[in-house]
Write a protein that holds these residues in place. Structure first.
Motif, PDB file in Angstrom:
ATOM      1  N   GLY A 101       5.380  -0.561   8.298  1.00 18.12           N
ATOM      2  CA  GLY A 101       5.353   0.791   7.755  1.00 18.12           C
ATOM      3  C   GLY A 101       6.744   1.263   7.368  1.00 18.12           C
ATOM      4  O   GLY A 101       7.715   1.030   8.093  1.00 18.12           O
ATOM      5  N   HIS A 102       6.846   1.917   6.202  1.00 17.38           N
ATOM      6  CA  HIS A 102       8.125   2.400   5.681  1.00 17.38           C
ATOM      7  C   HIS A 102       7.974   3.836   5.178  1.00 17.38           C
ATOM      8  O   HIS A 102       6.877   4.273   4.834  1.00 17.38           O
ATOM      9  CB  HIS A 102       8.591   1.526   4.512  1.00 17.38           C
ATOM     10  N   THR A 103       9.105   4.532   5.102  1.00 12.31           N
ATOM     11  CA  THR A 103       9.126   5.907   4.599  1.00 12.31           C
ATOM     12  C   THR A 103      10.272   6.062   3.602  1.00 12.31           C
ATOM     13  O   THR A 103      11.120   5.185   3.483  1.00 12.31           O
ATOM     14  CB  THR A 103       9.346   6.922   5.740  1.00 12.31           C
ATOM     15  N   ASP A 104      10.298   7.217   2.932  1.00 11.97           N
ATOM     16  CA  ASP A 104      11.464   7.505   2.094  1.00 11.97           C
ATOM     17  C   ASP A 104      12.566   8.065   2.988  1.00 11.97           C
ATOM     18  O   ASP A 104      12.398   8.186   4.198  1.00 11.97           O
ATOM     19  CB  ASP A 104      11.097   8.417   0.922  1.00 11.97           C
ATOM     20  N   ILE A 108       0.881  -1.167   0.000  1.00  8.47           N
ATOM     21  CA  ILE A 108       0.000   0.000   0.000  1.00  8.47           C
ATOM     22  C   ILE A 108       0.919   1.217   0.000  1.00  8.47           C
ATOM     23  O   ILE A 108       1.773   1.347   0.878  1.00  8.47           O
ATOM     24  CB  ILE A 108      -0.917  -0.004   1.235  1.00  8.47           C
ATOM     25  N   TYR A 109       0.765   2.082  -0.993  1.00  9.63           N
ATOM     26  CA  TYR A 109       1.638   3.245  -1.131  1.00  9.63           C
ATOM     27  C   TYR A 109       0.958   4.501  -0.596  1.00  9.63           C
ATOM     28  O   TYR A 109      -0.263   4.631  -0.649  1.00  9.63           O
ATOM     29  CB  TYR A 109       2.048   3.431  -2.596  1.00  9.63           C
ATOM     30  N   PHE A 110       1.786   5.421  -0.101  1.00  6.98           N
ATOM     31  CA  PHE A 110       1.307   6.653   0.513  1.00  6.98           C
ATOM     32  C   PHE A 110       1.919   7.864  -0.161  1.00  6.98           C
ATOM     33  O   PHE A 110       3.007   7.785  -0.745  1.00  6.98           O
ATOM     34  CB  PHE A 110       1.688   6.671   2.005  1.00  6.98           C
ATOM     35  N   ASP A 111       1.233   8.996  -0.040  1.00  7.16           N
ATOM     36  CA  ASP A 111       1.769  10.261  -0.523  1.00  7.16           C
ATOM     37  C   ASP A 111       2.852  10.747   0.436  1.00  7.16           C
ATOM     38  O   ASP A 111       2.953  10.279   1.580  1.00  7.16           O
ATOM     39  CB  ASP A 111       0.659  11.310  -0.619  1.00  7.16           C
ATOM     40  N   TYR A 112       3.626  11.706  -0.013  1.00  9.39           N
ATOM     41  CA  TYR A 112       4.688  12.298   0.804  1.00  9.39           C
ATOM     42  C   TYR A 112       4.118  12.846   2.113  1.00  9.39           C
ATOM     43  O   TYR A 112       3.110  13.540   2.129  1.00  9.39           O
ATOM     44  CB  TYR A 112       5.374  13.426   0.015  1.00  9.39           C
ATOM     45  N   ASP A 113       4.762  12.495   3.220  1.00  7.89           N
ATOM     46  CA  ASP A 113       4.433  13.002   4.551  1.00  7.89           C
ATOM     47  C   ASP A 113       2.976  12.726   4.927  1.00  7.89           C
ATOM     48  O   ASP A 113       2.342  13.520   5.605  1.00  7.89           O
ATOM     49  CB  ASP A 113       4.738  14.500   4.630  1.00  7.89           C
ATOM     50  N   GLU A 155      13.900   9.529  13.831  1.00  5.75           N
ATOM     51  CA  GLU A 155      12.762   9.427  14.748  1.00  5.75           C
ATOM     52  C   GLU A 155      11.458   9.810  14.065  1.00  5.75           C
ATOM     53  O   GLU A 155      10.434   9.158  14.244  1.00  5.75           O
ATOM     54  CB  GLU A 155      12.983  10.290  16.002  1.00  5.75           C
ATOM     55  N   TYR A 156      11.493  10.874  13.277  1.00  3.41           N
ATOM     56  CA  TYR A 156      10.296  11.307  12.567  1.00  3.41           C
ATOM     57  C   TYR A 156       9.813  10.210  11.619  1.00  3.41           C
ATOM     58  O   TYR A 156       8.624   9.901  11.553  1.00  3.41           O
ATOM     59  CB  TYR A 156      10.561  12.604  11.776  1.00  3.41           C
ATOM     60  N   ASN A 157      10.732   9.606  10.878  1.00  5.32           N
ATOM     61  CA  ASN A 157      10.352   8.578   9.923  1.00  5.32           C
ATOM     62  C   ASN A 157       9.864   7.306  10.609  1.00  5.32           C
ATOM     63  O   ASN A 157       8.967   6.642  10.099  1.00  5.32           O
ATOM     64  CB  ASN A 157      11.505   8.288   8.961  1.00  5.32           C
ATOM     65  N   LEU A 158      10.442   6.965  11.745  1.00  2.80           N
ATOM     66  CA  LEU A 158       9.918   5.813  12.495  1.00  2.80           C
ATOM     67  C   LEU A 158       8.480   6.075  12.931  1.00  2.80           C
ATOM     68  O   LEU A 158       7.617   5.195  12.838  1.00  2.80           O
ATOM     69  CB  LEU A 158      10.801   5.502  13.704  1.00  2.80           C
ATOM     70  N   ALA A 159       8.208   7.292  13.387  1.00  2.00           N
ATOM     71  CA  ALA A 159       6.842   7.634  13.810  1.00  2.00           C
ATOM     72  C   ALA A 159       5.884   7.642  12.616  1.00  2.00           C
ATOM     73  O   ALA A 159       4.763   7.132  12.713  1.00  2.00           O
ATOM     74  CB  ALA A 159       6.836   8.995  14.511  1.00  2.00           C
ATOM     75  N   VAL A 171       4.173  -2.485  12.800  1.00  2.00           N
ATOM     76  CA  VAL A 171       5.549  -2.138  13.143  1.00  2.00           C
ATOM     77  C   VAL A 171       6.076  -1.132  12.127  1.00  2.00           C
ATOM     78  O   VAL A 171       5.597  -1.067  10.999  1.00  2.00           O
ATOM     79  CB  VAL A 171       6.477  -3.375  13.188  1.00  2.00           C
ATOM     80  N   SER A 172       7.080  -0.379  12.537  1.00  2.00           N
ATOM     81  CA  SER A 172       7.669   0.619  11.651  1.00  2.00           C
ATOM     82  C   SER A 172       9.149   0.340  11.450  1.00  2.00           C
ATOM     83  O   SER A 172       9.864   0.024  12.400  1.00  2.00           O
ATOM     84  CB  SER A 172       7.503   2.014  12.238  1.00  2.00           C
ATOM     85  N   PHE A 173       9.583   0.473  10.211  1.00  2.00           N
ATOM     86  CA  PHE A 173      11.002   0.419   9.900  1.00  2.00           C
ATOM     87  C   PHE A 173      11.501   1.789   9.445  1.00  2.00           C
ATOM     88  O   PHE A 173      12.680   1.940   9.139  1.00  2.00           O
ATOM     89  CB  PHE A 173      11.275  -0.627   8.812  1.00  2.00           C
ATOM     90  N   GLY A 174      10.608   2.788   9.393  1.00  2.00           N
ATOM     91  CA  GLY A 174      11.011   4.121   8.970  1.00  2.00           C
ATOM     92  C   GLY A 174      11.707   4.074   7.626  1.00  2.00           C
ATOM     93  O   GLY A 174      11.218   3.462   6.682  1.00  2.00           O
ATOM     94  N   LYS A 175      12.878   4.694   7.551  1.00  2.00           N
ATOM     95  CA  LYS A 175      13.626   4.733   6.297  1.00  2.00           C
ATOM     96  C   LYS A 175      14.724   3.667   6.238  1.00  2.00           C
ATOM     97  O   LYS A 175      15.526   3.647   5.320  1.00  2.00           O
ATOM     98  CB  LYS A 175      14.233   6.120   6.095  1.00  2.00           C
TER      99      LYS A 175
END
Length: 177
Positions: free
Chosen positions: A109-112, A73-78, A118-122, A148-152
């Motif tokens: 959950g993942h981010t770019d 599942i893909y998300f928009d920026y921020d 810390e922000y990306n993990l959240a 769970v989150s892996f952030g970036k």
């Protein structure tokens, strides 16, 4: 008076020293797989920590989910808002989970790479939680889901352009027994 001037000077020095430390660029030390589960003292000490490592090997730990349905599942920026185009995908996974009571689902959950650790993990956690909440609303028991989150830290695409960023802003569904 001398004490007051000295105290003001000490506070000013402390503030200047603190402002020179970038809080968003916290270094991450990779201690490798050999240090997981060991207390300080190194290998061979026999001391075990109470923290169990997270299994992230999707080939070994994953159990097949619904056939011909994406697990991404893909998300928009921020953003952690689930786009309407992923609603049918989530509904398919909810149906599968309700029909297979022995399955558990980890939502990762993942981010770019943009933003601090810390922000990306959240943000990654909010993305995983959004998908978890959607599945619960569709009738999946909450105790069978883990967000769970892996952030970036685990990019799908190591590039640094918008195409890579878009692939990395995601939630992955990983089935387990």
């Amino acid at each position: 008076m001398f004490k007051g001037v000295f105290a003001a000077f000490a506070v000013a020095v402390a503030l200047v020293a603190c402002s020179s430390v970038p809080l968003s660029d916290v270094p991450v030390e990779d201690k490798g797989a050999s240090s997981v589960g060991q207390q300080p003292g190194g290998p061979g000490t026999g001391a075990q920590s109470g923290v169990a490592p997270v299994v992230t090997d999707t080939a070994a730990g994953s159990v097949a989910g619904p056939a011909n349905v994406s697990r991404l599942i893909y998300f928009d920026y921020d953003s952690y808002e689930i786009k309407p185009e992923f609603q049918t995908l989530i509904e398919s996974h909810a149906r599968f989970m309700k029909a297979n009571a022995d399955r558990r689902l980890a939502i990762e959950g993942h981010t770019d790479e943009r933003g601090g650790r810390e922000y990306n993990l959240a943000l990654g956690q909010r993305r995983a939680e959004a998908v978890r909440r959607a599945l619960v609303l569709l009738g999946v028991a909450d105790n069978r889901l883990e967000a769970v989150s892996f952030g970036k830290e685990k990019p799908a695409d190591p590039g640094s352009d918008e195409t890579a960023f878009a692939k990395n802003r995601r939630a992955e569904l990983v089935y387990r027994r």
